[in-house]
Scaffold this active site. Structure first.
Site: not given
Ligand code: OAD
Length: 263
Positions: A72, A121, A245
């Protein structure tokens, strides 16, 4: 998709004095860094979090876990900030007080010019000794780009701490672990005191990070959400901008700031 940035969002941002930008994996998706929960491409659709993102997993198979995080890290090193990251830095440059709070473990906000993003995180670039937080830790390779890129499934033994010979682990927060206290406190304080919170590219389901936009809303801030699809944060947001974004944020910045500067 509606490509026109609703004027409400631009006006809210233009009038705000204290802004929090809260970002998740979708922020970096257009830089080629995979999200976690998107159906086909998300990391948790392809990999088992329990085998890769817990302290127990590292204890059981450190080479597997370290190799996965090296894979990663190498992907992020090859990625570049996208126009969305640049727009976030532009917001910070124009708003009197703007704090960027990210759940992302990449360094793309920093490389886009954002000052002091809060990493809730942790970071792929801050390895640490498993035995003692005070021990300095670093990657074995000089970041000169000559080392072969780790493959997706390659096992790599983690380095040893130079002080005590314990294993060095990735500096990220794993499932079941507490968030860094100072980062969480700073994020909560910023959210509780802001006028506008802009949430970008997060599914809003991982706590306690997902409390941040909710705290802002409860404290009277207007929440603006940027996400191509609905999320549980739709109910919290005053404005939902459906788009990516890299598309929406530059348009929002232009609409909020550049029109007024030209006039
Ligand atoms: P997720 O993978 O849960 O969510 C990503 C979000 O981004 C989704 O709602 C998508 O619809 C949206 N998305 C995808 N492409 C996009 C784009 N080009 N522009 C804008 N939005 C877009 O990721 P997180 O919410 O970051 O934790 O997940 C939270 C945590 O879960 C992470 O920090 C990680 C994971 O387990 C740890 O590692 C502790």
């Amino acid at each position: 998709m509606d490509r026109v940035v609703p004027q409400d969002a631009a006006r809210l941002l233009r009038d705000a004095r204290r802004v929090v930008v809260f970002t998740g994996a979708g922020m970096s998706a257009e830089s080629g860094v995979p999200t976690f929960r998107d159906d086909l491409t998300g990391l948790w659709a392809r990999f088992d979090a329990q085998q890769l993102a817990t302290a127990e997993a590292f204890h059981a198979d450190p080479d597997l876990v370290w190799g996965w995080y090296e894979w990663r890290r190498s992907r992020v090193r090859r990625a570049a900030p996208n126009p969305g990251h640049l727009a976030v830095a532009a917001i910070q440059a124009r708003v009197p007080q703007a704090t960027v709070v990210t759940q992302n473990v990449d360094d793309l906000h920093e490389r886009a010019g954002t000052r002091a993003p809060i990493h809730l995180h942790g970071s792929l670039f801050a390895p640490r000794c498993v035995a003692a937080a005070a021990h300095p830790a670093s990657f074995p390779d000089a970041e000169d780009g000559d080392a072969p890129e780790p493959g997706e499934g390659r096992r790599i033994p983690p380095p040893r701490c130079v002080s005590c010979r314990a294993l060095v682990r990735p500096g990220v927060v794993w499932f079941g672990e507490a968030l860094p206290e100072a980062a969480l406190t700073a994020a909560v304080d910023a959210a509780a005191g802001c006028d506008v919170l802009l949430t970008v590219g997060t599914s809003g389901v991982v706590y306690p990070a997902a409390e941040v936009p909710r705290i802002a809303a409860r404290s009277g801030a207007a929440v603006i959400q940027v996400n191509p699809v609905p999320t549980p944060l739709d109910r919290v947001a005053a404005v939902n901008l459906r788009g990516t974004a890299a598309e929406v944020l530059p348009a929002l910045v232009a609409s909020a700031f550049e029109a007024t500067e030209a006039s």
